[in-house]
Design an enzyme around this catalytic site. Sequence first.
Site, PDB file in Angstrom:
ATOM      1  N   HIS A 147       1.031  -1.281   0.106  1.00  0.00           N
ATOM      2  CA  HIS A 147       0.105  -0.075  -0.015  1.00  0.00           C
ATOM      3  C   HIS A 147       0.874   1.356  -0.049  1.00  0.00           C
ATOM      4  CE1 HIS A 147       0.899  -0.875   4.157  1.00  0.00           C
ATOM      5  NE2 HIS A 147       0.991   0.420   4.260  1.00  0.00           N
ATOM      6  N   CYS A 153       0.318   4.064  12.895  1.00  0.00           N
ATOM      7  CA  CYS A 153       1.580   3.738  11.742  1.00  0.00           C
ATOM      8  C   CYS A 153       1.655   5.140  10.906  1.00  0.00           C
ATOM      9  CB  CYS A 153       1.098   2.812  10.839  1.00  0.00           C
ATOM     10  SG  CYS A 153      -0.239   2.736   9.883  1.00  0.00           S
TER      11      CYS A 153
END
Length: 667
Positions: A68, A185
């Site tokens: 991603h 994150c």
Amino acid sequence: MSDTGRLITPALVDLYLAPEEKSEALHALAQRLVAEGRVTDLDGFLADIAAREAQAPTGLGDGIGIPHCRSAHVTRPSLAFGRSAKGVDFDAPDGQPADLIFMIAAPDGADDTHLQILAALARRLMDPEFTGALRAAESPALVAALVNGEEAPAPAPTPVPAPAAAVADADADSVGPRLVAVTSCPTGIAHTYMAAKALELAAARAGAQIQVETQGSAGATPLDPAVIAAADAVIFAHDVEVRDRARFAGKPTVDVGVKAGVNRADQLVAEAVQLARAAGPGRSAATPSPSTVGRKDEHWAQRLRKYLMTGVSYMIPFVAAGGLLIALGFAIGGYQIASAPSVLGHFDWTSSHSWAALLFQTGKASFGFLVPILSGFIAYAIADRAALAAGIVGGAISVAVGAGFLGGIVSGLMAGFLVLWMVRWKVPQAIAGIMPVVVIPLLSVAAVGFLTFVVVGSPIAAAMRGLTNWLNGLSGTNAILLGVLLGAMMAFDMGGPLNKVAYTFAAGALTTAGATPDAGSLKVMAAVMAAGMTPPLGMALATVVRRSLFTAEERENGKAAWVLGASFITEGAIPFAAADPLRVIPPGMVGSMAAGGLSMAFGSTLRAPHGGIWVLPLIGSPFLYVLAITAGTAVTAGVVVLLKGLRRTTPAVGSPATTQEQELVAA
């Protein structure tokens, strides 16, 4: 719903993904996104995906891979799905290849609604029923319907068994301890929400209660203060600093990276339960807790980098604002504006000179905060709000004694670790409430002040005097060698004591040589300014040449570094150096040595003690001078790119070097 409004369409599903090599599998899935108009530039998007893959593995384990990225080449949040019979290696922690591959593509400017869809998908990836249904799906249309939430997966044939230890914990306490958690994150797209879901499932298996705050791209709803106050323990699963961490002060804490929250959720919950029971229920949030589990999966160098990055992130606005204002002041009023009297009480609305002085003096005031802010927020990253006062005061003292930003880093680390030790003191309940606001600031400021004045300041002052005398002894010997040496000093600490020694030596030679300075002093001044311009210009060039090696914040700072470097503001490179000193300071020194040596070799001269490109008319041999600066800039950028590229392409097997340090690049 039309296909254009869906996260995934049947055309974005490949149930027979053939490539076994990761790069080929990524290429095949990316091509589907391009064909559907979800991605505008295949090569650019693949470069962004590859950069993210190089920073940290995206294999989750259990046969799932989630490559991603955020990319300017993505038109809207999208997902391409591939199912591989043989599997593709995504460096999962369990060593198993991924048979389910989810390529998540998010635009740079995705809105909250779309990001919430991606967050929901990330949570569902932790559901065995969902992944089981995807493995059994017989058509792309069914996969698209499952991912888009248009069809519920069939129940899994067998439940996931709870670990024996977790069952025992649940039996031992029917109510279960109350836990809170924060997950985050750098990209805020996948791991944040997967960790949250994994912790929720693990807590349910262990018979514990848990509420999770996800600090991701889809926004964060802070935990209710009452929930935090009632919590028995805290789990931090994060790769960026937890926002407002002071809310959780005093709670037994398990502190790990976000991937541990995904892959070791049962273990983390068990550790938190154990800490909670050892501390007893309802531990006061006002009492510092000695029962904290450190980040076992994080190397000390990564923790140090995180502390430095926190300080830099708060310092950058002061660098950008102050540097640009100083540059504008030079552009309007010339280099002599640096010696203009204060505009306080003498400002003339119709005078360009007054406006230039105002801009310069405001920028200079902003620059005055650089070291205190850097030091203060390094301390904050280590020990939270209680360390701010000692860190900021230590930074201010570092400036006063001439220790520069290196002294600020040292004072910030001293303040942070000192306060971290102090908050773990076991104190009587009667004074526990005033510890964070009175006792700790008082003792820590006094201690850091003493250490900075006596331990840091005195040796640096002595070193500065010795270096000045040494430089004076070299001035008449080898001009090129002197230019190289001054260049190294200008770049070593970028505005710190060595930089100031070199600049003071050059400016002093210029201003003490009488009304008509000799050629030697003019050459020294030119070499020093060329060397001082090179570090920020080199870093700015590096952010353009290899964007993927730098964080989004660093790329933005690189834009300002162009102007700062051109204006002879070496501090424009400080944010880069403070965040990654070993891969920024040596290249900066090499480039500045080249610029200083070439300036001396070309015989360029400078009659102004400051100004950068704005005083070009005052420079002798201006074209050769620009060539020297250009060469130094290119050398700096080239070495930086080389060193940062080596870091990313040759990590040790099993090393955590691609977690904290490199995930920041993907933010």
